[in-house]
Design a protein around this motif. Sequence first.
Motif, PDB file in Angstrom:
ATOM      1  N   THR A   6       7.238 -14.454   0.875  1.00  0.00           N
ATOM      2  CA  THR A   6       7.619 -13.243   1.641  1.00  0.00           C
ATOM      3  C   THR A   6       7.559 -12.042   0.893  1.00  0.00           C
ATOM      4  O   THR A   6       7.034 -10.877   1.394  1.00  0.00           O
ATOM      5  N   PHE A   7       7.742 -12.022  -0.147  1.00  0.00           N
ATOM      6  CA  PHE A   7       7.503 -10.853  -1.238  1.00  0.00           C
ATOM      7  C   PHE A   7       5.977 -10.437  -1.183  1.00  0.00           C
ATOM      8  O   PHE A   7       5.431  -9.251  -1.025  1.00  0.00           O
ATOM      9  N   LEU A   8       5.146 -11.375  -1.480  1.00  0.00           N
ATOM     10  CA  LEU A   8       3.561 -11.199  -1.397  1.00  0.00           C
ATOM     11  C   LEU A   8       2.976 -10.555  -0.229  1.00  0.00           C
ATOM     12  O   LEU A   8       2.361  -9.811  -0.038  1.00  0.00           O
ATOM     13  N   GLY A   9       3.691 -11.283   0.894  1.00  0.00           N
ATOM     14  CA  GLY A   9       3.375 -10.840   2.310  1.00  0.00           C
ATOM     15  C   GLY A   9       3.583  -9.304   2.610  1.00  0.00           C
ATOM     16  O   GLY A   9       2.988  -8.627   2.988  1.00  0.00           O
ATOM     17  N   ASN A  10       4.872  -8.999   2.386  1.00  0.00           N
ATOM     18  CA  ASN A  10       5.267  -7.744   2.541  1.00  0.00           C
ATOM     19  C   ASN A  10       4.262  -6.608   1.486  1.00  0.00           C
ATOM     20  O   ASN A  10       4.100  -5.679   2.128  1.00  0.00           O
ATOM     21  N   TRP A  11       4.124  -7.094   0.486  1.00  0.00           N
ATOM     22  CA  TRP A  11       3.310  -6.250  -0.473  1.00  0.00           C
ATOM     23  C   TRP A  11       1.756  -6.118   0.054  1.00  0.00           C
ATOM     24  O   TRP A  11       1.476  -5.145  -0.103  1.00  0.00           O
ATOM     25  N   MET A  12       1.375  -7.109   0.448  1.00  0.00           N
ATOM     26  CA  MET A  12       0.010  -6.905   1.093  1.00  0.00           C
ATOM     27  C   MET A  12      -0.207  -6.353   2.359  1.00  0.00           C
ATOM     28  O   MET A  12      -1.090  -5.515   2.299  1.00  0.00           O
ATOM     29  N   PHE A  13       0.860  -6.188   3.184  1.00  0.00           N
ATOM     30  CA  PHE A  13       1.038  -5.433   4.449  1.00  0.00           C
ATOM     31  C   PHE A  13       1.106  -3.787   3.955  1.00  0.00           C
ATOM     32  O   PHE A  13       0.371  -3.154   4.547  1.00  0.00           O
ATOM     33  N   ILE A  14       2.204  -3.752   3.251  1.00  0.00           N
ATOM     34  CA  ILE A  14       2.143  -2.289   2.762  1.00  0.00           C
ATOM     35  C   ILE A  14       1.139  -1.498   2.013  1.00  0.00           C
ATOM     36  O   ILE A  14       0.983  -0.456   2.462  1.00  0.00           O
ATOM     37  N   VAL A  15       0.244  -2.364   1.365  1.00  0.00           N
ATOM     38  CA  VAL A  15      -1.004  -1.745   0.648  1.00  0.00           C
ATOM     39  C   VAL A  15      -1.784  -1.368   1.982  1.00  0.00           C
ATOM     40  O   VAL A  15      -2.453  -0.272   1.900  1.00  0.00           O
ATOM     41  N   GLN A  16      -1.912  -2.058   3.035  1.00  0.00           N
ATOM     42  CA  GLN A  16      -3.046  -1.597   4.162  1.00  0.00           C
ATOM     43  C   GLN A  16      -2.015  -0.689   5.052  1.00  0.00           C
ATOM     44  O   GLN A  16      -2.689   0.287   5.476  1.00  0.00           O
ATOM     45  N   LEU A  17      -0.920  -0.662   5.205  1.00  0.00           N
ATOM     46  CA  LEU A  17      -0.099   0.322   5.966  1.00  0.00           C
ATOM     47  C   LEU A  17      -0.438   1.800   5.345  1.00  0.00           C
ATOM     48  O   LEU A  17      -0.248   2.674   6.232  1.00  0.00           O
ATOM     49  N   GLN A  18      -0.638   1.912   4.270  1.00  0.00           N
ATOM     50  CA  GLN A  18      -0.726   3.491   3.653  1.00  0.00           C
ATOM     51  C   GLN A  18      -1.829   4.060   4.193  1.00  0.00           C
ATOM     52  O   GLN A  18      -1.857   5.415   4.218  1.00  0.00           O
ATOM     53  N   SER A  19      -2.685   3.442   4.810  1.00  0.00           N
ATOM     54  CA  SER A  19      -3.851   4.261   5.579  1.00  0.00           C
ATOM     55  C   SER A  19      -3.660   4.883   6.416  1.00  0.00           C
ATOM     56  O   SER A  19      -4.461   5.609   7.221  1.00  0.00           O
ATOM     57  N   VAL A  20      -2.675   4.533   7.313  1.00  0.00           N
ATOM     58  CA  VAL A  20      -2.050   5.353   8.505  1.00  0.00           C
ATOM     59  C   VAL A  20      -1.919   6.678   8.299  1.00  0.00           C
ATOM     60  O   VAL A  20      -2.149   7.481   9.415  1.00  0.00           O
ATOM     61  N   GLY A  21      -1.612   7.199   7.215  1.00  0.00           N
ATOM     62  CA  GLY A  21      -1.313   8.375   6.713  1.00  0.00           C
ATOM     63  C   GLY A  21      -2.460   9.168   6.282  1.00  0.00           C
ATOM     64  O   GLY A  21      -2.548  10.261   5.777  1.00  0.00           O
ATOM     65  N   ASP A  22      -3.920   8.445   6.075  1.00  0.00           N
ATOM     66  CA  ASP A  22      -4.943   9.187   5.739  1.00  0.00           C
ATOM     67  C   ASP A  22      -5.446  10.270   6.436  1.00  0.00           C
ATOM     68  O   ASP A  22      -5.665  10.157   7.837  1.00  0.00           O
ATOM     69  N   ALA A  23      -5.689  11.397   6.059  1.00  0.00           N
ATOM     70  CA  ALA A  23      -6.221  12.607   6.987  1.00  0.00           C
ATOM     71  C   ALA A  23      -7.409  12.233   7.527  1.00  0.00           C
ATOM     72  O   ALA A  23      -8.040  12.673   8.535  1.00  0.00           O
ATOM     73  N   VAL A  24      -8.358  11.448   6.806  1.00  0.00           N
ATOM     74  CA  VAL A  24      -9.627  10.865   7.446  1.00  0.00           C
ATOM     75  C   VAL A  24      -9.531  10.243   8.777  1.00  0.00           C
ATOM     76  O   VAL A  24     -10.689  10.570   9.401  1.00  0.00           O
ATOM     77  N   HIS A  25      -8.489   9.760   9.102  1.00  0.00           N
ATOM     78  CA  HIS A  25      -8.485   9.092  10.449  1.00  0.00           C
ATOM     79  C   HIS A  25      -8.028  10.021  11.562  1.00  0.00           C
ATOM     80  O   HIS A  25      -8.016   9.739  12.773  1.00  0.00           O
ATOM     81  N   TYR A  26      -7.786  11.316  11.359  1.00  0.00           N
ATOM     82  CA  TYR A  26      -7.404  12.132  12.283  1.00  0.00           C
ATOM     83  C   TYR A  26      -8.280  13.510  12.304  1.00  0.00           C
ATOM     84  O   TYR A  26      -9.218  13.834  11.505  1.00  0.00           O
ATOM     85  N   PRO A  27      -8.246  14.245  13.657  1.00  0.00           N
ATOM     86  CA  PRO A  27      -8.893  15.503  13.579  1.00  0.00           C
ATOM     87  C   PRO A  27      -8.468  16.413  12.338  1.00  0.00           C
ATOM     88  O   PRO A  27      -7.469  16.117  11.887  1.00  0.00           O
ATOM     89  N   ILE A  28      -9.121  17.544  12.288  1.00  0.00           N
ATOM     90  CA  ILE A  28      -9.170  18.541  11.255  1.00  0.00           C
ATOM     91  C   ILE A  28      -7.709  19.243  11.457  1.00  0.00           C
ATOM     92  O   ILE A  28      -7.186  19.496  10.317  1.00  0.00           O
ATOM     93  N   PHE A  29      -6.971  19.287  12.523  1.00  0.00           N
ATOM     94  CA  PHE A  29      -5.916  19.873  12.537  1.00  0.00           C
ATOM     95  C   PHE A  29      -4.640  19.078  11.839  1.00  0.00           C
ATOM     96  O   PHE A  29      -3.617  19.777  11.584  1.00  0.00           O
ATOM     97  N   PHE A  30      -4.940  17.918  11.438  1.00  0.00           N
ATOM     98  CA  PHE A  30      -3.956  17.260  11.090  1.00  0.00           C
ATOM     99  C   PHE A  30      -3.672  17.775   9.393  1.00  0.00           C
ATOM    100  O   PHE A  30      -2.601  17.911   9.099  1.00  0.00           O
ATOM    101  N   LYS A  31      -4.730  18.224   8.863  1.00  0.00           N
ATOM    102  CA  LYS A  31      -4.625  19.102   7.607  1.00  0.00           C
ATOM    103  C   LYS A  31      -3.916  20.390   7.634  1.00  0.00           C
ATOM    104  O   LYS A  31      -3.363  20.644   6.655  1.00  0.00           O
TER     105      LYS A  31
END
Length: 395
Positions: free
Chosen positions: A308-333
């Motif tokens: 369970t700990f490993l599963g949570n860790w693996m998902f959280i690593v992926q989830l951080q990309s939600v906040g990457d500015a590269v996935h949003y228009p320029i006004f995000f920055k």
Amino acid sequence: MLFRDRMRRSWTKALRLIGVIASGGGTPLLVGITIIAFSFGYNQLLAWLPNDFPLAPVLAVILGLFLTRHRIRTWITPTDLVFLLPLEPQMGGYFRASLLYTGAIQLFNLSVLGVILYPLYHAKLGTAGPYAVTLLLLACAHTLNLLLEWQSLRLTVSGRWRRLHTLKGLRGVLNFLLSYAALESVWWLAILALAVLGAWYRYWTHAVPRAPYPWRRLSQLEQETVARYYAIANWFVDVPQYKRPLRERKWLIRLVNPWINREAVYPYLFWRTLARRSDLLTIHVRLLAWVLLLAFCWPHPAVITLLTFLGNWMFIVQLQSVGDAVHYPIFFKLMPRPASERVQAIRQISFLLMALFTGFTALVSFLAGWLGGTELVLFLVINGAGALMLNRRKK
């Protein structure tokens, strides 16, 4: 030859990426845990299997699904619609090579699946001789299904043919019937089902137009295949060229909207992005299924807690990309909000999803008898502390 060059370049990139993944410190540990747990659980399953268990129908469903689902590798790119379209009459050899390559890879996968399932077959259904004949019939059926899948792709140039042929239900029923008859050694029925598939292929051979090829559909399927491979690799290493596809998922947006405060800019944006990403939520579900499967194979409290700990860790690593500015228009920055709000929003989402992951695993483990009362409390305390630790690490 164009196909050979593209195949060689693809395999070179894949092997280089596999090497990077294998050199990671956590990958050998994860693979080792999975193999050990699977072997242990498989032996337990063989020992537990009752005499009246309907093994043949269960194996027939697995094999039928494997025979029905195909993904043909063509390495067709969007630019081919411009540069290769004039050469369409000479592209027959290219696509024949694609079918030969796909068939060889999938027959290898069928062989691996056959080796995995043989202990179950040998325990309840028969010996090695009939099983070899079964695999031979399945290999023939697999080849016919691949050709039928290719014909269905060719027929997508006509909407009428597409609606008629993409109904894979009949083919799935035939594959299930063939697999079940072969497993039960009812050879005449298995050969009859195989003959129906052959007649179906023969009939559709005359219905498929010689031209044009479905270039757009082939390009789309190839991009989806590459995206799926990159999604798996992105679990272990950062893959910058991986672009996560989006889906509308209106039903999920309607479900999420009442729980989102629209005045909170970043939570509103990130929750909707998470709902529309076609892989992030599926990664969460697949990791949960992986943890529960390994827990079934090795139902020890310490193992379940670690998984369970490993599963949570693996998902959280992926989830951080939600906040990457590269996935949003320029006004995000340029958004006039402090960066701390963005970090806090991701932490809230990640903590909630980790709580759901841990809670569902705990519920299933408790109902299945894998965790007792005291063990359940320790499980929740340890994984709760782990969730807090993982959440604090992320900036």
